[in-house]
Design a protein around this motif. Structure first.
Motif, short mmCIF file in Angstrom:
data_model
loop_
_atom_site.label_atom_id
_atom_site.label_comp_id
_atom_site.label_asym_id
_atom_site.label_seq_id
_atom_site.Cartn_x
_atom_site.Cartn_y
_atom_site.Cartn_z
N ASP A 72 63.25 32.56 40.78
CA ASP A 72 63.21 31.37 41.64
C ASP A 72 62.13 31.47 42.71
OD1 ASP A 72 65.28 30.35 40.20
OD2 ASP A 72 66.84 30.77 41.68
N VAL A 73 61.97 32.67 43.28
CA VAL A 73 60.97 32.86 44.33
C VAL A 73 59.57 32.62 43.78
CG1 VAL A 73 59.94 34.51 45.94
CG2 VAL A 73 62.43 34.48 45.62
N VAL A 76 59.02 28.81 43.12
CA VAL A 76 58.76 28.05 44.34
C VAL A 76 57.36 28.33 44.86
CG1 VAL A 76 59.41 27.80 46.78
CG2 VAL A 76 61.18 27.83 45.02
N ARG A 119 64.80 23.76 44.50
CA ARG A 119 65.12 25.13 44.11
C ARG A 119 65.56 25.98 45.30
NH1 ARG A 119 66.20 25.33 39.23
NH2 ARG A 119 65.56 27.52 39.02
N LEU A 120 65.65 25.35 46.48
CA LEU A 120 65.97 26.09 47.70
C LEU A 120 67.29 25.62 48.31
CD1 LEU A 120 62.44 25.99 49.35
CD2 LEU A 120 63.54 28.04 48.47
N SER A 124 67.26 26.49 54.79
CA SER A 124 66.22 27.44 54.43
C SER A 124 65.00 27.25 55.33
CB SER A 124 65.82 27.23 52.96
OG SER A 124 64.60 27.84 52.68
N GLY A 127 62.31 25.78 53.23
CA GLY A 127 62.57 24.36 52.99
C GLY A 127 62.11 23.51 54.16
N SER A 145 65.93 18.74 57.06
CA SER A 145 66.45 20.06 56.73
C SER A 145 67.59 20.40 57.67
CB SER A 145 65.33 21.11 56.85
OG SER A 145 65.86 22.41 56.73
#
Length: 299
Positions: A72-73, A76, A119-120, A124, A127, A145
Motif C-alpha cells: 500500500d505504501v 500511494v 488507500r489511506l 492520516s 492524507g 481530513s
C-alpha cells in the motif's frame, strides 16, 4: 536513449504488466517487482528527457504493480509521483504558451490524488497533505481530513484568508488571521511560528488601516495603537507577549503608514507605500493591500 526508444520501452513494460494481470498463477508470469522497478527507471528517464506526461503514466503502471504485490505504501507513493508529474506536464504546457491548454493533465493528477486518498485512513498526515496539494489544482473540491494539528490548521486558515483577500472580503480575511494570531498566543508557542506571526502582524495592520474598524471590532484594540507613534515604544513592543519581532526599519515604515492614515496625509502615505513596495519581505497580497489603503485615502 531517444524519446521514441523510451516510449517503445514503456509500451513493452506495459505489455509485461498486462501479462501479469492475465496470468492466474503468478509464478509463470513476469516478476511483478521487476516490472515495478522497470516502470520506476523509465519514469526517471522520461523526467530527464523533459517528458513528465510519460513519467506520470510510468508511475501509474508502477502503482498497479505495487497494488498487486500488496504494498500500500509503494502504491500511494507511485500515485503521488504520478499526480505531481501530471502537474509538471500541465506547467510545461503553460510555459510553452500553448494556444489551447488541455486540462487533461490536471484531471489525471486529480484522479491520482483521489485514488491515493482512497488507500489511506481518514486520520492520516499524508492524507491531509494530499488534500492540500489537491486543492492547489482544484480549490473548490469538497474534501476534508480528520487529521488535526496546529500547523495544518494554521495553513488552512491562512490559505482561506488568502482566498478572502483575492475576493476582497477583507473582514473575513481579518477574522481568519486574527484566529491564527489568537490561537498561537493562547498555546504560547510563538517561537514555533515566528514567520507566520510576522506575516500576520503586517497583514492585520494593513487590513485595519483599510477597514477602519471601531475598537470593539478589532478584538485587541491596542494592536494598532502600538504603531500610532513613530519611533517610540519599540522596546515595549518587543517585550509584549505574542508581538512579532519585525525588523526595525519595517516597524518604522509601518508606524509612518498608520500615522499617515490617521492624519489622512495622502502625500506621506504614497511615499511610505513606495518604500514598502520595494521590500522583499512583503508578500504579493500585502503589497496589493497597501495599494488598496492608498487608494482608499486618496479619494
Amino acid at each position: 536513449m531517444t524519446s521514441s526508444d523510451l516510449i517503445y520501452q514503456y509500451k513493452t513494460t506495459c505489455n509485461k504488466l498486462k501479462k501479469i494481470q492475465r496470468v492466474l498463477i503468478k509464478r509463470f508470469g513476469p516478476s511483478v517487482s521487476e516490472v515495478s522497478e522497470e516502470f520506476g527507471t523509465l519514469a526517471n528517464s522520461f523526467n530527464e528527457a523533459f517528458l513528465p506526461e510519460y513519467a506520470a503514466k510510468c508511475y501509474i503502471g508502477q502503482s498497479k504493480c505495487e497494488k498487486l504485490i500488496g504494498n500500500d505504501v509503494g502504491e500511494v507513493d507511485a500515485l503521488l509521483r504520478a499526480a505531481r508529474s501530471f502537474r509538471a506536464a500541465h506547467d510545461k504546457q503553460e510555459r510553452m504558451r500553448a494556444t489551447n491548454i488541455s486540462h487533461a493533465y490536471h484531471e489525471g493528477a486529480f484522479r491520482c490524488y483521489t485514488q491515493a486518498l482512497s488507500r489511506l485512513p481518514d486520520k492520516s498526515v499524508i492524507g491531509a497533505a494530499i488534500i492540500r496539494e489537491l486543492k492547489e489544482i482544484n480549490p473548490n473540491v469538497e474534501l476534508t481530513s480528520d487529521f488535526s494539528s496546529p500547523c495544518h490548521r494554521i495553513w488552512d486558515l491562512e490559505q482561506s484568508a488568502e482566498g478572502n483577500l483575492a475576493a476582497r472580503d477583507y473582514v473575513a480575511a481579518f477574522e481568519k488571521l486574527s484566529e491564527i494570531y489568537d490561537d498561537v498566543i493562547e498555546r504560547k508557542c510563538e517561537s514555533l511560528y515566528q514567520d507566520v506571526m510576522k506575516r500576520i502582524e503586517v497583514s492585520r495592520l494593513l487590513l485595519l488601516c483599510l477597514l477602519q474598524l471601531p475598537p470593539s471590532v478589532r478584538y485587541d484594540h491596542k494592536f494598532i495603537e502600538k504603531y500610532s507613534t513613530i519611533g517610540e515604544g519599540t522596546s515595549q513592543r518587543e517585550s509584549s507577549p505574542g508581538q512579532a519581532k519585525l525588523p526595525e526599519d519595517l516597524v518604522f515604515l509601518l508606524q509612518s503608514l498608520v500615522v499617515s492614515c490617521q492624519a489622512k496625509d495622502v502625500e506621506s502615505l504614497i511615499s511610505v507605500r513606495d518604500e514598502l513596495c520595494q521590500r522583499q519581505d512583503l508578500t504579493q497580497s500585502q503589497q496589493t493591500l497597501l495599494k488598496e489603503v492608498v487608494a482608499k485615502y486618496s479619494k
